[in-house]
Design an enzyme around this catalytic site. Structure first.
Site, PDB file in Angstrom:
ATOM      1  N   LYS A  74       0.824  -1.206   0.000  1.00 18.21           N
ATOM      2  CA  LYS A  74       0.000   0.000   0.000  1.00 18.21           C
ATOM      3  C   LYS A  74       0.861   1.260   0.000  1.00 18.21           C
ATOM      4  CE  LYS A  74      -3.528   2.567   2.532  1.00 18.21           C
ATOM      5  NZ  LYS A  74      -4.418   2.632   3.720  1.00 18.21           N
ATOM      6  N   SER A 129      -8.872   3.749   2.224  1.00 16.03           N
ATOM      7  CA  SER A 129      -7.811   4.296   1.400  1.00 16.03           C
ATOM      8  C   SER A 129      -6.910   3.224   0.756  1.00 16.03           C
ATOM      9  CB  SER A 129      -6.939   5.225   2.233  1.00 16.03           C
ATOM     10  OG  SER A 129      -6.341   4.517   3.319  1.00 16.03           O
ATOM     11  N   SER A 153     -10.162   1.395   6.315  1.00  8.73           N
ATOM     12  CA  SER A 153      -9.449   1.535   5.042  1.00  8.73           C
ATOM     13  C   SER A 153      -9.009   0.222   4.418  1.00  8.73           C
ATOM     14  CB  SER A 153      -8.227   2.438   5.223  1.00  8.73           C
ATOM     15  OG  SER A 153      -8.625   3.765   5.449  1.00  8.73           O
TER      16      SER A 153
END
Length: 387
Positions: A74, A129, A153
């Site tokens: 990520k 996210s 997220s």
């Protein structure tokens, strides 16, 4: 797509090589990512070099549980937390997309070719996210991608992309978040791959202590228990404060019933419904936007109520999100975090499991929540479902 565990088994046995597995992932990314926009960066040379190193380690006799598994990490800083995965044989192939700088909401990603799309419908967001990680896994570019979960997220994009998303107990794994609200996590296409990730990250000593099937979960609130019985679960559609749409509630509840029908859980009678305080003001205060006294009060109330729930049951089941995936123009006034951020505030581990498709053709999720430190129970129960 071949699972992470299947790739690793093939590389360890000599049926395939890490170089072949990583090269195949890079080819998929090159072909699909101009449309999907799941990656902010792709590290082709470094990935192939890392794959050759894995093949050399296998040839030297090392046992690598995730040998040759191509992964996304990520964001551009994702390598910082990937050390244990690399040591286990994973090969990072790139940084997945996260929201662009200065965005007021975090439910989309910005890849190297543009805005990240949902693999199920390109006019919808993948969630965020951990947007690129979820999209890359759902589209089969990589079998496993890392995430971080500060308000949902990992779980929200997992739900909206139809994959598995695990958030660890807050504080159990290293996190750079100074507020303590964020915890590392992972996105995979199958529960077995999430379990393989967890065994590497948590370490053999911790997982060996509490690992078992759903039928050996032990008594409620007793992580080390060995009594053979079906874990108990309580259902809540709204946690006592949210206002979810009917469709994700119905799909998640049906998924919960399928777990019960499979013998993975025993649903308890509703009894007195769970009523948590809305965690939103407390979460925002801890992020620097409100009264810390209010945050402490909300946290204390919710911790007490959740503590009572987990003395009665092993698991809490809810929809993962209150709504379906929205378009790229933003969520409007709807917080997709309504059912997830309570467990960032409390620190409980949680997992989103695919629950089905809505009328719009997009997935939604069932959220499983357990007492702190009981990730193995989440994985054992979730593993009874086909996803």
């Amino acid at each position: 797509m071949t699972s992470a565990r299947q790739i690793a088994a093939a590389v360890r046995s000599g049926a395939s090589t890490a170089v072949e597995a990583v090269a195949a992932a890079l080819e998929r990314i090159e072909r699909v990512d101009p449309v999907l926009c799941a990656f902010a960066e792709v590290w082709e040379e470094e990935a192939l070099r890392g794959a050759r190193t894995v093949d050399e380690r296998i040839a030297a006799g090392e046992h690598l549980p995730l040998a040759g598994v191509p992964i996304g990490v990520k964001g551009r800083r994702g390598l910082r937390g990937a050390g244990p995965l690399i040591a286990a044989g994973c090969v990072p192939v790139g940084a997945t997309a996260v929201p662009g700088p200065g965005t007021a909401w975090q439910t989309w990603g910005l890849g190297r070719y543009g805005r990240t799309v949902n693999p199920w419908r390109y006019d919808r967001t993948p969630g965020g996210s951990s947007a690129g990680s979820a999209a890359a896994v759902a589209a089969g570019l990589v079998p496993l991608a890392t995430g971080s979960d500060g308000a949902g997220s990992v779980r929200i994009p997992a739900a909206w992309c139809g994959v598995v998303g695990l958030k660890a107990t807050n504080g159990r794994l290293p996190s750079a978040d100074r507020t303590g609200l964020a915890a590392p996590g992972v996105l995979t296409r199958c529960v077995a791959d999430a379990e393989a990730y967890w065994r590497v990250l948590a370490g053999p000593a911790e997982t060996a202590e509490t690992t078992g099937t759903a039928g050996t979960a032990g008594t409620a609130g007793t992580p080390g228990g060995r009594e053979r019985r079906t874990p108990t679960a309580l259902w809540s559609a709204d946690l006592g404060f949210a206002d979810p749409d009917p469709e994700p509630v119905a799909l998640a509840r049906a998924a919960a019933r399928r777990l019960a029908d499979a013998g993975a859980v025993r649903l308890l009678p509703p009894g007195r419904p769970l009523r948590l305080e809305d965690p939103g003001p407390a979460w925002l205060a801890l992020r620097g936007g409100g009264d810390l006294g209010t945050a402490a009060r909300v946290r204390a109330v919710n911790d007490r109520r959740l503590g009572a729930l987990f003395r009665r049951a092993d698991l809490l089941l809810t929809p993962t999100t209150p709504c379906a995936a929205h378009g790229h123009d933003g969520p409007g006034d709807r917080y997709s975090t309504a059912l997830t951020w309570a467990f960032n505030l409390s620190g409980h581990p949680a997992l989103s499991l695919p629950a089905g498709l809505g009328r719009d053709g997009c997935p939604v999720g069932l959220q499983l929540v357990a007492a702190p430190g009981r990730e193995e129970l989440l994985l054992a129960v979730a593993g009874s479902a086909r996803c």
